[in-house]
Design an enzyme around this catalytic site. Sequence first.
Site, short mmCIF file in Angstrom:
data_model
loop_
_atom_site.label_atom_id
_atom_site.label_comp_id
_atom_site.label_asym_id
_atom_site.label_seq_id
_atom_site.Cartn_x
_atom_site.Cartn_y
_atom_site.Cartn_z
N SER A 18 0.83 -1.20 0.00
CA SER A 18 0.00 0.00 0.00
C SER A 18 0.87 1.26 0.00
O SER A 18 0.45 2.31 -0.46
CB SER A 18 -0.90 -0.01 1.23
OG SER A 18 -0.10 -0.23 2.38
N TYR A 49 -4.24 0.84 3.42
CA TYR A 49 -5.20 -0.22 3.09
C TYR A 49 -5.82 -0.78 4.39
O TYR A 49 -6.93 -1.27 4.38
CB TYR A 49 -4.49 -1.39 2.39
CG TYR A 49 -4.15 -1.19 0.92
CD1 TYR A 49 -4.25 0.04 0.29
CD2 TYR A 49 -3.71 -2.28 0.16
CE1 TYR A 49 -3.92 0.19 -1.05
CE2 TYR A 49 -3.39 -2.14 -1.18
CZ TYR A 49 -3.48 -0.91 -1.78
OH TYR A 49 -3.15 -0.79 -3.11
N GLY A 50 -5.05 -0.72 5.46
CA GLY A 50 -5.42 -1.43 6.69
C GLY A 50 -6.70 -0.96 7.35
O GLY A 50 -7.22 -1.61 8.24
N CYS A 80 2.28 -6.51 1.38
CA CYS A 80 1.31 -5.92 2.31
C CYS A 80 0.46 -7.01 2.97
O CYS A 80 -0.18 -7.80 2.28
CB CYS A 80 0.42 -4.97 1.53
SG CYS A 80 -0.86 -4.17 2.48
N GLU A 159 5.83 5.69 9.73
CA GLU A 159 5.88 6.62 8.59
C GLU A 159 6.52 7.94 9.04
O GLU A 159 7.21 8.60 8.28
CB GLU A 159 4.46 6.92 8.08
CG GLU A 159 3.72 5.72 7.53
CD GLU A 159 4.04 5.43 6.08
OE1 GLU A 159 4.35 6.37 5.34
OE2 GLU A 159 4.00 4.24 5.70
N THR A 192 3.65 -4.76 7.35
CA THR A 192 4.92 -4.37 6.73
C THR A 192 5.78 -3.45 7.60
O THR A 192 7.00 -3.48 7.51
CB THR A 192 4.63 -3.59 5.44
OG1 THR A 192 3.58 -2.65 5.71
CG2 THR A 192 4.22 -4.51 4.32
#
Length: 287
Positions: A18, A49-50, A80, A159, A192
């Site tokens: 993702s 996406y999660g 992912c 992130e 991930t």
Amino acid sequence: MSEAQKSADSRPIGFFDSGLGGLTVLRRVRELHPKENWIYLGDTARLPYGTKSPDTIRRYSLANILQLQKLGVKAVVVACNSASSTLDSLHLDRLDVPVYNVIEPGAEAALAATETRRIGVLGTRATVQSKAYVRALHLRDPQVLVYQQAAPLLVPLVEEGWEDDPVTNLIIYRYVQPLIAAQIDTLIMGCTHYPALTAGLQRAVGGDIRLVDSAEAIGRQLEKDFHSLRLKPSANSQAQLRLFATDASPQMDSTAQRLMKDANLPSFEGIDIELVSAQHDLLKGAK
Ligand code: DGL
């Protein structure tokens, strides 16, 4: 042409995630297979996406796989976990190239590691709600006890580059508490981004709980398939890596360097992906 050349295939192996977290998987797999060429595709335009529904994640995932096929890959690794948890053999067996997901190798690595048969799974909400790891574990060992915990705050912290921050460590501690209380001896890092938090996770769970990183397991699966020639290995001496993303942000290259622990990465190339409709043939039969 020599025998070695005949059984070689220098087409790249495609990876998708993702976003950029899947680079933690690519890093390990690339170390294990240094002669392969790689294409990485981060669907940064649609990240995360999660938090999305299985139908949406499945549609995005198939679009990524078809895009990688167009780029000429010989296999696709779905790095992912949220994407892997929505795709099953029903979809994957109908594709033109072999597709590897992280769930089965992760489950197998956890079963090889556990002694007490009490396994924890930490992942995004999508991965936890799909119960994909629970199914994969129970299929292989119906007696194993599986305890899941969604940890949605960890992805944005990685992130942000806060892998080793007191705030992150506190949040990790809070997420793993129920798993420690359930007396697991093995914890699957089912996302991930979590390998980037290995040190903090290991500190929080203590030295007696083993952490499982599916990157290692995918690398070994590729090794087996190279051996059986289900997948022909590349005979390159100068392996190449190309990085694609569906949306560019200024800090992307530096985040990639941090996650790959490699200061000499190529810059990301932008790419547009043709989304697939919910009626796409490859989605038929999806639950
Ligand atoms: N790549 C996702 C996973 O492994 C984490 C990020 C997201 O939610 O998209 O589940």
